[in-house]
Design an enzyme around this catalytic site. Structure first.
Site, mmCIF file in Angstrom:
data_model
loop_
_atom_site.group_PDB
_atom_site.id
_atom_site.type_symbol
_atom_site.label_atom_id
_atom_site.label_comp_id
_atom_site.label_asym_id
_atom_site.label_seq_id
_atom_site.Cartn_x
_atom_site.Cartn_y
_atom_site.Cartn_z
ATOM 1 N N PHE A 268 -6.851 1.881 61.008
ATOM 2 C CA PHE A 268 -5.920 0.961 60.357
ATOM 3 C C PHE A 268 -5.842 -0.407 61.062
ATOM 4 O O PHE A 268 -5.489 -1.398 60.447
ATOM 5 C CB PHE A 268 -4.497 1.553 60.388
ATOM 6 C CG PHE A 268 -4.271 2.726 59.467
ATOM 7 C CD1 PHE A 268 -4.477 2.615 58.100
ATOM 8 C CD2 PHE A 268 -3.793 3.940 59.959
ATOM 9 C CE1 PHE A 268 -4.219 3.678 57.239
ATOM 10 C CE2 PHE A 268 -3.537 5.014 59.114
ATOM 11 C CZ PHE A 268 -3.754 4.884 57.744
ATOM 12 N N SER A 299 -12.537 4.845 54.419
ATOM 13 C CA SER A 299 -11.374 4.125 54.950
ATOM 14 C C SER A 299 -10.339 5.146 55.380
ATOM 15 O O SER A 299 -10.428 6.319 55.015
ATOM 16 C CB SER A 299 -10.765 3.220 53.871
ATOM 17 O OG SER A 299 -10.042 4.001 52.940
ATOM 18 N N ASP A 300 -9.348 4.730 56.120
ATOM 19 C CA ASP A 300 -8.179 5.587 56.292
ATOM 20 C C ASP A 300 -7.277 5.373 55.065
ATOM 21 O O ASP A 300 -7.545 4.506 54.222
ATOM 22 C CB ASP A 300 -7.442 5.286 57.609
ATOM 23 C CG ASP A 300 -6.575 6.481 58.043
ATOM 24 O OD1 ASP A 300 -6.360 7.396 57.227
ATOM 25 O OD2 ASP A 300 -6.091 6.494 59.196
ATOM 26 N N TYR A 301 -6.247 6.139 54.987
ATOM 27 C CA TYR A 301 -5.356 6.212 53.829
ATOM 28 C C TYR A 301 -4.840 4.826 53.404
ATOM 29 O O TYR A 301 -4.079 4.201 54.154
ATOM 30 C CB TYR A 301 -4.179 7.101 54.225
ATOM 31 C CG TYR A 301 -3.456 7.770 53.102
ATOM 32 C CD1 TYR A 301 -3.653 9.124 52.825
ATOM 33 C CD2 TYR A 301 -2.552 7.076 52.322
ATOM 34 C CE1 TYR A 301 -2.976 9.746 51.808
ATOM 35 C CE2 TYR A 301 -1.873 7.695 51.304
ATOM 36 C CZ TYR A 301 -2.086 9.031 51.051
ATOM 37 O OH TYR A 301 -1.407 9.643 50.039
ATOM 38 N N GLY A 303 -6.315 2.118 53.478
ATOM 39 C CA GLY A 303 -6.737 1.112 54.465
ATOM 40 C C GLY A 303 -7.208 -0.185 53.825
ATOM 41 O O GLY A 303 -6.970 -1.274 54.365
#
Ligand code: BGC
Length: 783
Positions: A268, A299-301, A303
């Site tokens: 992030f 990606s992260d959540y 992101g």
């Protein structure tokens, strides 16, 4: 569960378009690794052919990983998932439970979508699936690479039987800041140890065959530097010199790539002012070009969407920034309230000329390749077996292993007058709000775990010593005086119901129970969700109500054993001064009560060692053993204050418990360090050895640690760096010689040009029981 036919519809489209050669479906050609080597992609031709058949929507669909699971951590909640799968607009799903559900969803993708491309199913299988092992910080304290690898293998076996084929693990972010709640999810502060653990986890998940139905594709996260968030506040800015990144933070991610990890999750945070999610230097220049990674990046959540808040532009700017940087899959971006996602913005970004079709094709190719590697084109249902799930999940064998791992991960911080181990007789009072909190035992990030099956301390003691020991119980206190804080720290079904009685009533009861006992076991500390994502703290003490309970229990004059639950290093100065025995158990996993009982009563001799420094107070943070010397180091080791030297007026520099620290029920004596020679060149090695004698009354395991100091460099070098360790079992009275080999590789570091080199000169080598060791010999690296 019956197997369905293969992906016939993709085949028929292919036949119609004359590209049938694509679908020979032989997925066994490559398997070992997704990324480790720069070798050619054996699926390239097949993948290119599929891409040739795809519409733009279908291509963007492959990049879409919507949130459908039980936990929502960001802004997103996707809709119309079924319709989107039918339309080929989804590439994978995550955190769906139950092989039957996964089977049904896969069936929609395979049978109802035009091309029948199977979905990939991800999950946060972080420290076990249903059988839950200690939280990663705890597991790392075992320093046992075989054991760690096996926990990942068991997790992979259970998860894959339940329909999962991709895990968002390992999390290898180095952290030197216990304020950061996610320190619980990583392996502590050391890059070398972190690298070894990263390798063990990737090996455990992927084995040497990604296409086998009992392995998972691993996803190393969070790339990169997420653990260095300013002030330990989750999601906060990271700002770091390249030289520090390369020498102190990047190694575990790189080790995972070398081990062949199939995927990488972008973090992030920003790096050099550009969020990792859209950072081309990070995701392409370093990861792919320098390290040779050729798997895919997720990606992260949310992101990508979050780059808007970072100030990186509108939805077209941020999506194109991410794609161009090398970010292949958008996690949780598919949500009507999120326009800055691949699903909603990529097409327009293409029209606007911000990205090209070849940028999209590259990302699609990587995802399709992963699906080939997993064998999904061969058999999309291979990971869904209700029968296997029933037979192989949470088996007694796995639970027994978790019990052992839980015990091996405990760290004995203090044991005056051999209070521990306890005798299996007499009366033991078990007191504290964590004693019966079974649902907290699996710890943070245990989405796949069945919390109802976890074993509390109380139940564990009943099962193991209940016939021999008279066990008494009192809750003693709530988790915290502050109800609001308590609510925040008991989320995700991990509540510790607040007692209706007053603090005084609870305390009085506890004291009355304590007085009846021979020994008090105080089960106190953090709850599971006191650490983990979005659980940063500025106060690192045991919650005050429990501190007060502990001090009151001590005043009864009964011997008190503190069984400490925590997801992070805590500040324990008062407890260290007053409590005779402290056993740090972290969150040991599904078998917690049994693991803890085994250690308390001496069936397992504790051998865990801290992988993150325990500071004396929050003001010392960040505090870590491999720091630099500075130009004004203290001239004394007693911690006495010296004016105009690097120290504090109000607290000494040293931590309360250093990195590598942990006691045993027995004692180990070390001989002097022996070297076979005192100089080496870059083409030979030095043998370092010590004799370690078990001089106490119990058989036990010791983690023998080797540290190096490079005395002079073209850049400043740390006062110590871990370069080797061995966990050895030594019977009481026995002596073992433990040897290490130092090669030039162990002496290398990144210089100011970021070249990885060793510089000739003098080195110190230390071998001992923790990072404080002064047992040292000197040697030269000659030209
Ligand atoms: C976390 C990741 C996790 C992802 C999916 C995010 O909030 O940062 O570690 O893998 O959610 O659940």
């Amino acid at each position: 569960m019956k197997k369905l036919r293969l992906i016939k519809n993709i085949k028929s489209v292919a036949v119609a378009l004359g590209v049938i050669t694509v679908f020979s479906c032989n997925t066994n050609t490559d398997s070992k690794s997704a990324s480790g080597s720069k070798s050619e992609n054996p699926y390239q031709e097949k993948v290119d052919s599929i891409i040739g058949l795809m519409t733009l929507d279908e291509k963007i669909g492959q990049l879409n990983l919507p949130a459908t699971g039980p936990i929502t951590t960001g802004a997103s909640k996707s809709t119309d998932v079924v319709k989107k799968i039918e339309d080929g607009k989804i590439g994978g799903l995550f955190n769906i439970k139950d092989p039957k559900n996964i089977y049904e969803v896969q069936k929609i993708a395979v049978e109802k979508s035009r091309l029948g491309i199977p979905l990939i199913f991800g999950m946060d299988v972080i420290h076990g699936f249903k059988t839950t092992f200690p939280i990663p910080l705890g597991l790392s304290a075992s320093w046992d690479m075989e054991m760690i690898e096996k926990t990942a293998q068991i997790a992979a076996n259970e998860a894959s039987a339940n329909g999962i084929n991709w895990t968002f693990s390992p999390m290898v972010d180095i952290s030197r800041d216990p304020r950061w709640g996610r320190i619980s999810e990583g392996n502590g502060e050391d890059p070398y140890l972190g690298g070894e653990i990263a390798r063990a986890m990737v090996r455990g998940y992927q084995q040497d065959d990604l296409s086998a139905n009992n392995t998972l594709m691993s996803c190393v996260k969070h790339f990169a530097l997420y653990g260095a968030a300013e002030a330990g506040r989750d999601y906060n800015t990271v700002d770091m010199s390249r030289i520090r990144m390369y020498n102190e933070y990047m190694l575990p991610y790189k080790a995972a790539v070398e081990e062949g990890v199939g995927s990488v999750m972008a973090s992030f945070n920003e790096i050099d002012g550009v969020p990792a999610t859209g950072n081309k230097w990070l995701l392409t220049d370093l990861l792919r070009d320098d390290w040779g990674f050729n798997g895919f990046v997720v990606s992260d959540y949310t992101g990508i969407y979050e780059m808007r808040a970072h100030g990186m532009g509108d939805e077209y700017d941020v999506t194109s920034l991410a794609l161009k940087a090398g970010l292949d899959m958008d996690m949780a971006g598919d949500s009507p309230n999120i326009k800055a996602s691949y699903t909603y913005a990529l097409k327009d970004a293409l029209d606007q000329g911000k990205i090209s079709m070849s940028d999209i094709d590259k990302a699609v190719a990587r995802i399709l390749t992963a699906k080939y590697q997993l064998g999904l084109f061969d058999d999309p249902y291979k990971y869904c077996s209700e029968e296997r799930a029933k037979k192989e999940t949470l088996t007694q064998e796995n639970r027994d292993y978790a019990r052992l791992v839980g015990a091996e991960s405990t760290v004995l911080l203090k044991n005056d007058n051999q209070v521990l181990p306890l005798k299996k007789s007499g009366t033991v009072a078990v007191i504290g709000p964590l004693a019966k909190a079974a649902n907290n035992m699996p710890g943070t990030w245990s989405v796949s775990s069945d919390h109802s099956k976890a074993i509390s301390v109380w139940d564990g003691l009943q099962q193991t010593v209940g016939n021999d020991v008279n066990l008494l119980y009192a809750k003693g206190s709530n988790l915290d005086y502050d109800l609001e804080l308590e609510k925040r720290a008991t989320m995700f079904g991990k509540d510790i119901p607040r007692d209706g009685r007053t603090d005084k009533q609870m305390l009085d009861e506890a004291l009355a129970i304590a007085k009846k006992a021979d020994v008090v076991v105080a089960t106190i500390g953090e709850s599971a969700e006191f650490s983990g994502e979005s659980s940063s703290r500025t106060d690192l003490g045991i919650p005050q109500v429990q501190k007060d309970l502990l001090q009151a229990l001590l005043k009864t004059g009964k011997p008190v054993v503190l069984v400490l639950f925590t997801g992070r290093p805590l500040t324990l100065v008062e407890e260290n001064e007053t409590v005779p025995a402290i056993l740090n158990v972290w969150f040991p996993g599904s078998e917690a009560g049994l693991s803890i009982s085994d250690v308390l009563f001496g069936d397992v001799n504790p051998s865990g060692k801290l992988t993150a420094t325990f500071p004396r107070n929050v003001g010392q943070v960040p505090l870590f053993y491999n720091h630099k010397n500075t130009g004004r180091p203290l001239g004394n080791r007693e911690g006495k204050f010296e004016k105009f030297k690097t120290n504090y007026l109000d607290v000494r520099n040293e931590p309360l418990y250093p990195f590598g620290y942990g006691l045993s029920y027995t004692t180990f004596d070390y001989s002097d360090v022996k070297l076979d020679k005192t100089s080496m060149t870059d083409s030979d090695t030095i043998n370092v050895s010590v004799d370690v004698t078990n001089s106490g009354d119990y058989d036990g395991k010791e983690v023998v640690q080797l540290y190096i100091r490079d005395l002079v460099g073209t850049v400043t070098r740390p006062v110590k760096e871990l370069k080797g360790f061995q966990k050895v079992f030594i019977k009481k009275g026995e002596t073992k010689t433990v040897s290490f080999t130092i090669s030039v590789e162990d002496l290398k570091f990144y210089n100011s040009n970021l070249d990885f080199i060793a510089e000739p000169g003098t080195f110190h080598v230390f071998v001992g029981t923790n990072s404080n060791t002064e047992r040292m010999k000197e040697f030269e690296l000659k030209k």
